[in-house]
Every structure is written in C-alpha cells, then in structure tokens.
Design a protein around this motif. Structure first.
Motif, PDB file in Angstrom:
ATOM      1  N   SER A 262     -59.207 -16.897-101.779  1.00 25.39           N
ATOM      2  CA  SER A 262     -60.179 -17.819-101.178  1.00 25.39           C
ATOM      3  C   SER A 262     -60.948 -17.129-100.053  1.00 25.39           C
ATOM      4  O   SER A 262     -62.163 -17.305 -99.934  1.00 25.39           O
ATOM      5  CB  SER A 262     -59.474 -19.058-100.633  1.00 25.39           C
ATOM      6  OG  SER A 262     -58.744 -19.682-101.662  1.00 25.39           O
ATOM      7  N   ASP A 263     -60.226 -16.356 -99.242  1.00 27.18           N
ATOM      8  CA  ASP A 263     -60.907 -15.618 -98.169  1.00 27.18           C
ATOM      9  C   ASP A 263     -61.943 -14.666 -98.741  1.00 27.18           C
ATOM     10  O   ASP A 263     -63.032 -14.492 -98.194  1.00 27.18           O
ATOM     11  CB  ASP A 263     -59.892 -14.790 -97.351  1.00 27.18           C
ATOM     12  CG  ASP A 263     -59.088 -15.679 -96.417  1.00 27.18           C
ATOM     13  OD1 ASP A 263     -59.498 -16.854 -96.251  1.00 27.18           O
ATOM     14  OD2 ASP A 263     -58.076 -15.210 -95.881  1.00 27.18           O
ATOM     15  N   TYR A 264     -61.567 -14.058 -99.869  1.00 31.83           N
ATOM     16  CA  TYR A 264     -62.495 -13.113-100.500  1.00 31.83           C
ATOM     17  C   TYR A 264     -63.764 -13.849-100.934  1.00 31.83           C
ATOM     18  O   TYR A 264     -64.883 -13.369-100.729  1.00 31.83           O
ATOM     19  CB  TYR A 264     -61.817 -12.445-101.702  1.00 31.83           C
ATOM     20  CG  TYR A 264     -62.621 -11.295-102.269  1.00 31.83           C
ATOM     21  CD1 TYR A 264     -62.932 -10.194-101.479  1.00 31.83           C
ATOM     22  CD2 TYR A 264     -63.078 -11.318-103.589  1.00 31.83           C
ATOM     23  CE1 TYR A 264     -63.670  -9.146-101.986  1.00 31.83           C
ATOM     24  CE2 TYR A 264     -63.811 -10.275-104.105  1.00 31.83           C
ATOM     25  CZ  TYR A 264     -64.106  -9.188-103.305  1.00 31.83           C
ATOM     26  OH  TYR A 264     -64.844  -8.160-103.807  1.00 31.83           O
ATOM     27  N   ILE A 265     -63.571 -15.034-101.531  1.00 29.89           N
ATOM     28  CA  ILE A 265     -64.728 -15.838-101.932  1.00 29.89           C
ATOM     29  C   ILE A 265     -65.531 -16.240-100.694  1.00 29.89           C
ATOM     30  O   ILE A 265     -66.754 -16.137-100.674  1.00 29.89           O
ATOM     31  CB  ILE A 265     -64.271 -17.086-102.724  1.00 29.89           C
ATOM     32  CG1 ILE A 265     -63.709 -16.645-104.078  1.00 29.89           C
ATOM     33  CG2 ILE A 265     -65.426 -18.064-102.916  1.00 29.89           C
ATOM     34  CD1 ILE A 265     -63.101 -17.754-104.893  1.00 29.89           C
ATOM     35  N   ASN A 266     -64.807 -16.671 -99.641  1.00 32.17           N
ATOM     36  CA  ASN A 266     -65.501 -17.071 -98.415  1.00 32.17           C
ATOM     37  C   ASN A 266     -66.351 -15.945 -97.844  1.00 32.17           C
ATOM     38  O   ASN A 266     -67.432 -16.180 -97.311  1.00 32.17           O
ATOM     39  CB  ASN A 266     -64.487 -17.536 -97.365  1.00 32.17           C
ATOM     40  CG  ASN A 266     -63.856 -18.861 -97.761  1.00 32.17           C
ATOM     41  OD1 ASN A 266     -64.388 -19.571 -98.615  1.00 32.17           O
ATOM     42  ND2 ASN A 266     -62.723 -19.188 -97.158  1.00 32.17           N
ATOM     43  N   SER A 267     -65.843 -14.722 -97.978  1.00 35.76           N
ATOM     44  CA  SER A 267     -66.605 -13.586 -97.455  1.00 35.76           C
ATOM     45  C   SER A 267     -67.938 -13.425 -98.185  1.00 35.76           C
ATOM     46  O   SER A 267     -68.892 -12.892 -97.645  1.00 35.76           O
ATOM     47  CB  SER A 267     -65.786 -12.299 -97.550  1.00 35.76           C
ATOM     48  OG  SER A 267     -65.766 -11.840 -98.886  1.00 35.76           O
ATOM     49  N   LYS A 268     -67.967 -13.927 -99.450  1.00 36.50           N
ATOM     50  CA  LYS A 268     -69.207 -13.812-100.214  1.00 36.50           C
ATOM     51  C   LYS A 268     -70.175 -14.933 -99.882  1.00 36.50           C
ATOM     52  O   LYS A 268     -71.373 -14.811-100.119  1.00 36.50           O
ATOM     53  CB  LYS A 268     -68.918 -13.873-101.725  1.00 36.50           C
ATOM     54  CG  LYS A 268     -67.912 -12.857-102.202  1.00 36.50           C
ATOM     55  CD  LYS A 268     -68.596 -11.731-102.897  1.00 36.50           C
ATOM     56  CE  LYS A 268     -67.570 -10.716-103.364  1.00 36.50           C
ATOM     57  NZ  LYS A 268     -68.132  -9.426-103.650  1.00 36.50           N
ATOM     58  N   ILE A 269     -69.643 -16.084 -99.419  1.00 38.84           N
ATOM     59  CA  ILE A 269     -70.514 -17.245 -99.270  1.00 38.84           C
ATOM     60  C   ILE A 269     -70.647 -17.691 -97.820  1.00 38.84           C
ATOM     61  O   ILE A 269     -71.121 -18.794 -97.549  1.00 38.84           O
ATOM     62  CB  ILE A 269     -70.017 -18.431-100.134  1.00 38.84           C
ATOM     63  CG1 ILE A 269     -68.587 -18.821 -99.744  1.00 38.84           C
ATOM     64  CG2 ILE A 269     -70.070 -18.103-101.609  1.00 38.84           C
ATOM     65  CD1 ILE A 269     -68.081 -20.055-100.467  1.00 38.84           C
ATOM     66  N   ALA A 270     -70.219 -16.832 -96.892  1.00 36.74           N
ATOM     67  CA  ALA A 270     -70.334 -17.174 -95.469  1.00 36.74           C
ATOM     68  C   ALA A 270     -71.779 -17.560 -95.160  1.00 36.74           C
ATOM     69  O   ALA A 270     -72.694 -16.982 -95.738  1.00 36.74           O
ATOM     70  CB  ALA A 270     -69.908 -15.974 -94.619  1.00 36.74           C
ATOM     71  N   PRO A 271     -72.017 -18.520 -94.287  1.00 32.60           N
ATOM     72  CA  PRO A 271     -71.054 -19.237 -93.432  1.00 32.60           C
ATOM     73  C   PRO A 271     -70.360 -20.406 -94.128  1.00 32.60           C
ATOM     74  O   PRO A 271     -69.596 -21.107 -93.487  1.00 32.60           O
ATOM     75  CB  PRO A 271     -71.942 -19.749 -92.295  1.00 32.60           C
ATOM     76  CG  PRO A 271     -73.272 -19.985 -92.954  1.00 32.60           C
ATOM     77  CD  PRO A 271     -73.386 -18.959 -94.053  1.00 32.60           C
ATOM     78  N   ARG A 272     -70.624 -20.616 -95.402  1.00 29.76           N
ATOM     79  CA  ARG A 272     -69.910 -21.665 -96.127  1.00 29.76           C
ATOM     80  C   ARG A 272     -68.486 -21.211 -96.419  1.00 29.76           C
ATOM     81  O   ARG A 272     -68.195 -20.006 -96.367  1.00 29.76           O
ATOM     82  CB  ARG A 272     -70.622 -21.985 -97.445  1.00 29.76           C
ATOM     83  CG  ARG A 272     -72.005 -22.559 -97.252  1.00 29.76           C
ATOM     84  CD  ARG A 272     -71.855 -23.989 -96.830  1.00 29.76           C
ATOM     85  NE  ARG A 272     -73.111 -24.574 -96.403  1.00 29.76           N
ATOM     86  CZ  ARG A 272     -73.514 -25.792 -96.761  1.00 29.76           C
ATOM     87  NH1 ARG A 272     -72.757 -26.515 -97.553  1.00 29.76           N
ATOM     88  NH2 ARG A 272     -74.643 -26.281 -96.308  1.00 29.76           N
ATOM     89  N   SER A 273     -67.628 -22.164 -96.813  1.00 29.54           N
ATOM     90  CA  SER A 273     -66.297 -21.747 -97.268  1.00 29.54           C
ATOM     91  C   SER A 273     -65.778 -22.736 -98.299  1.00 29.54           C
ATOM     92  O   SER A 273     -66.296 -23.841 -98.428  1.00 29.54           O
ATOM     93  CB  SER A 273     -65.338 -21.635 -96.077  1.00 29.54           C
ATOM     94  OG  SER A 273     -65.256 -22.873 -95.430  1.00 29.54           O
ATOM     95  N   LEU A 274     -64.779 -22.314 -99.034  1.00 30.72           N
ATOM     96  CA  LEU A 274     -64.217 -23.141-100.108  1.00 30.72           C
ATOM     97  C   LEU A 274     -63.567 -24.394 -99.552  1.00 30.72           C
ATOM     98  O   LEU A 274     -62.901 -24.342 -98.531  1.00 30.72           O
ATOM     99  CB  LEU A 274     -63.123 -22.358-100.848  1.00 30.72           C
ATOM    100  CG  LEU A 274     -63.534 -21.414-101.961  1.00 30.72           C
ATOM    101  CD1 LEU A 274     -62.275 -20.971-102.685  1.00 30.72           C
ATOM    102  CD2 LEU A 274     -64.479 -22.098-102.935  1.00 30.72           C
ATOM    103  N   ASN A 275     -63.714 -25.497-100.264  1.00 23.69           N
ATOM    104  CA  ASN A 275     -62.977 -26.691 -99.867  1.00 23.69           C
ATOM    105  C   ASN A 275     -61.659 -26.767-100.642  1.00 23.69           C
ATOM    106  O   ASN A 275     -61.300 -25.835-101.366  1.00 23.69           O
ATOM    107  CB  ASN A 275     -63.825 -27.943-100.099  1.00 23.69           C
ATOM    108  CG  ASN A 275     -64.202 -28.102-101.566  1.00 23.69           C
ATOM    109  OD1 ASN A 275     -63.588 -27.471-102.436  1.00 23.69           O
ATOM    110  ND2 ASN A 275     -65.188 -28.914-101.840  1.00 23.69           N
ATOM    111  N   VAL A 276     -60.946 -27.878-100.473  1.00 27.84           N
ATOM    112  CA  VAL A 276     -59.620 -28.002-101.105  1.00 27.84           C
ATOM    113  C   VAL A 276     -59.710 -27.864-102.626  1.00 27.84           C
ATOM    114  O   VAL A 276     -58.918 -27.158-103.251  1.00 27.84           O
ATOM    115  CB  VAL A 276     -58.986 -29.357-100.741  1.00 27.84           C
ATOM    116  CG1 VAL A 276     -57.628 -29.487-101.398  1.00 27.84           C
ATOM    117  CG2 VAL A 276     -58.857 -29.472 -99.236  1.00 27.84           C
ATOM    118  N   ASN A 277     -60.703 -28.518-103.222  1.00 30.84           N
ATOM    119  CA  ASN A 277     -60.834 -28.430-104.685  1.00 30.84           C
ATOM    120  C   ASN A 277     -61.065 -27.004-105.150  1.00 30.84           C
ATOM    121  O   ASN A 277     -60.549 -26.585-106.179  1.00 30.84           O
ATOM    122  CB  ASN A 277     -61.998 -29.300-105.161  1.00 30.84           C
ATOM    123  CG  ASN A 277     -61.608 -30.760-105.145  1.00 30.84           C
ATOM    124  OD1 ASN A 277     -60.437 -31.081-105.308  1.00 30.84           O
ATOM    125  ND2 ASN A 277     -62.584 -31.624-104.932  1.00 30.84           N
TER     126      ASN A 277
END
Ligand SMILES: [Zn+2]
Length: 427
Positions: free
Chosen positions: A115-130
């Motif tokens: 998830s962190d890896y994905i977040n690094s791609k979409i910053a400043p957004r981040s993954l939610n629970v789903n």
C-alpha cells in the motif's frame, strides 16, 4: 542414564514454528496431537540441542521411537501424566496462537508495504480501506513481486499528470487496472502475448469482437503448434501477428489476414494433390471442429463459473438447481437452433433469438430479487444486467452458424457441444 540438557522454551517455540506445529513423522498437527521437540540423533548417542538435531514430533511418534517405557501403571501416576499432558497441550495452544499472530502481522506488514508503494505513486492521495482490502486479496493469490510489477506497469500506463500535479481521475483508472495486469502477467507466455495482441487490436480498431478474435487467434496458434515449439511460436506472435495487428486498418483486414495465414499453415500438412480448388466451401477436419467446440466450451465453462459466483449474492440463488437447469436449457437451445434454422441465420438474428429465448428461460429467476431487499438493492441492480449479459454470452458460446460451412459441420459441432455439456456443466 544420560543427563538431558533441558531444551529452553524459546528454542522449543523456534522448532515448532519451523516445523509449522506439525509432527514431522506422522503429520499430526497441534492442538490435535501434543507435540514434543525430539532429538534426531538421540542424546544417548551424543546428539546435541543444536537446531539441526531437533525436530517436532508428536507424543505417540516420539514414545514409539524412544526406549522410554511408560512402565508405571499406578492410577496416580497415570493421572499425573494426564495432567502434564493437559498442561502441555495448553502451553502449545498458546504458542501456536502466538505463532499465528506473528504470521498475520507479517501478512499485514506486506499489505502495508505494498500500500505504501502504491501511495508513493499517487501522493498526495493514499489508499483507503477498500484499496487495502484489494491488496490483501491480491496477496492471497499472487506473489508480491508480481503485484509490484503490475503496479509499476499500471502506473506507467495510466497515471496522468497536469502541471506536475497528479490527475485524480487517472488514479482510479490506475488502481482498477492493477488486478487485470496481475492476472495477465500470471498467464503462460503465449497467453500473455495473445492478451497483449488483443489489447492492441481492441484499442486500435473501431470495431472489435473479442470472442471471435480469441477464436481466430486460437485457431492460428493451434495450426502453428503442429510445426513450432513454444519459443518459435512466441517469436512468430511477436514478429508476424503483433506487427500485422499494428499495421492492419480494421477488424476485417485483421481477421482476413489471420484466417488466411491459418489456412495456409494448415495446407503445410496436406499434400497438394488436388490443385483443382474449385469449391468455395471451406473444408474442416473433425479435429478442427473439435478444437473449435472445445474452445467454446472452455469459454462457456468459465463464464458459467463467473455466473455461479455472482449468483451466491442473490438471495434466491440455489447452486445445484441452477447448474441442472442451465445445462438442460443449453442443451434445449442447441437442439432448438439446430431444428429451426436453415443455416442462413445472421449474427444479429441469432442475438435476437437468444435474447428472446432467455426471456423465457427458467434460469433468469435465480437472478431475481425482491425490491424490499433494501440493503442489497443497489448491488443487485448493478449485477442484474451483468448476469443477463453473461447468460447471453454463455448461450452464444453454443451458437453455430453454418453460412461458411457445410450443414453437417454444424450438426457435428452441436453434437460435440452437447457432449461437453453433459460432461462439464453439472459438476
Ligand atoms: Zn506423530
């Protein structure tokens, strides 16, 4: 008597974890059996408490193996042993719970890492629970490395930026595509290449029929398989088919070229004795018809599986009844369309025919729901058209037009399809 050096609790735990709380002799698992840490080379013969000399074994395997005799048969002694065994069992359950907890922590760590890896791609957004739940689901089926690769590919292909800012809408696209990419990347190389070729064609041509396209490609591969090994096949797909797909202007050009190639390759096998070639009607071998039908049945089967999966969400759905009814209905359809058509039905007509047939098909009732089902209503409303579409496609998998082939071919294919249905669908 040799003096045993006691095995520490921590060491016992390490050995149990390594052996997954399973007796290495009989496969018995805690807490069904009480486990011991046993010496492979007995202490009496100089065996030590080294990790490599220790193994998990259950009480009965261990006592059968060792020389120890449970000679004392007094009631008190038996009770003492039972209490010891109980205490032992309790301790082992505690250890096992600790182990399970550490395993699930480990899984969580990986979910967080991805998830962190994905977040690094979409910053400043981040993954939610789903989003995290999706990641956890991928991890149940696929290796971490494949997931990370798919994230990279999807990011490269779908994430868009404007003035250095990430485009919010592209994030959703990026995330939704990851699952599909993992699936494709997990296919065997030839299937991967075919999926890639179809992807190009789908994006490029204004009209594209995925089902027919798959069949045309599969027929091509089947012909080529008689002459090429996998490596050559991959090369051919890359250098010929992919290149042609990129060059072709539209669906018909693509289709004609590939069908031409396919029949050319099939001619490699036959001796060119009849140079006559006056007949326009294509000749098919029984083998070709069979491969065509088996491909269709394969498609049909996995679409039925998908439908069954969706069905479980509908309150009225009964799996066994569904299978039996659907099979009966498909066979009926096969026989019906064989009886009523005279071989000249167009594609659109067949579509209509299947549509009207489905309106009366019994299977539809399994995908019904009461409107009072408020909680499910939204979900079911979305799912209903999908189930209808899938049902249509399932029926379409056993539609055999005969305008390009002899009537007898159609009869053979229908017969073969019924055989497949008898064999597969009711499982
Ligand atoms: Zn055992």
């Amino acid at each position: 008597m040799t003096q045993r050096e006691a095995i520490s609790k921590k060491l016992r735990f390490e050995i149990f974890k390594r052996d997954k709380f399973t007796c290495q002799y009989c496969g018995g698992k805690a807490p069904d059996v009480v486990l011991n840490v046993d010496h492979i080379e007995p202490v009496a013969h100089g065996g030590s408490n080294e990790v490599l000399n220790l193994i998990t074994s259950c009480f009965s395997c261990n006592s059968g193996k060792s020389d120890r005799k449970l000679s004392d048969s007094s009631v008190v002694e038996k009770q003492r042993k039972q209490l010891e065994l109980l205490a032992e069992r309790r301790e082992q359950i505690e250890l096992m719970l600790e182990w399970k907890k550490s395993l699930s922590n480990f899984e969580n760590d990986i979910v967080n890492m991805i998830s962190d890896y994905i977040n690094s791609k979409i910053a400043p957004r981040s993954l939610n629970v789903n989003g995290k739940i999706s990641v956890a689901n991928w991890l149940k089926k696929y290796e971490t490395e494949k997931i990370l690769d798919a994230i990279d590919i999807s990011a490269k292909q779908y994430l868009k930026y404007e003035n250095g800012e990430i485009d919010i809408e592209s994030i959703e696209m990026f995330f939704n595509k990851i699952g599909g990419i993992i699936v494709v990347k997990s296919l065997p190389p030839i299937k991967q290449k075919l999926a890639f070729i179809k992807g190009i064609a789908r994006n490029k041509f204004s009209y594209w029929d995925d089902k027919k396209g798959s069949i045309i490609l599969s027929n091509y591969i089947k012909q080529l398989e008689n002459h090429y090994d996998e490596e050559n096949l991959l090369e051919d797909l890359e250098n010929e088919v992919l290149k042609m797909t990129k060059d072709a202007k539209n669906w018909s050009e693509w289709r004609n070229t590939l069908e031409n190639w396919t029949s050319q390759i099939s001619a490699w096998q036959t001796k060119p004795e009849t140079v006559d070639g006056s007949t326009n009607l294509k000749e098919y071998s029984l083998e070709q018809l069979e491969s065509f039908v088996s491909y269709n049945s394969f498609e049909q089967e996995y679409k039925i599986k998908a439908l069954e999966h969706i069905g479980t969400i509908f309150p009225k759905f009964e799996l066994d009844t569904f299978r039996v009814t659907l099979k009966k209905d498909l066979i009926l359809f096969l026989k019906l369309h064989n009886d009523t058509e005279n071989g000249e039905t167009e594609y659109d007509e067949a579509k209509e025919y299947i549509g009207s047939h489905l309106q009366f098909a019994e299977v539809k009732k399994y995908f019904d729901f009461d409107e009072e089902d408020v909680n499910l209503f939204g979900t079911l409303l979305v799912l209903e058209p999908i189930t209808n579409q899938l049902l249509k496609e399932i029926f379409f998998c056993c539609y055999y037009p005969s305008n390009n082939a002899k009537k007898e071919y159609k009869d053979i294919m229908i017969e073969l399809n019924i055989k497949y249905l008898e064999k597969n669908v009711s499982r």
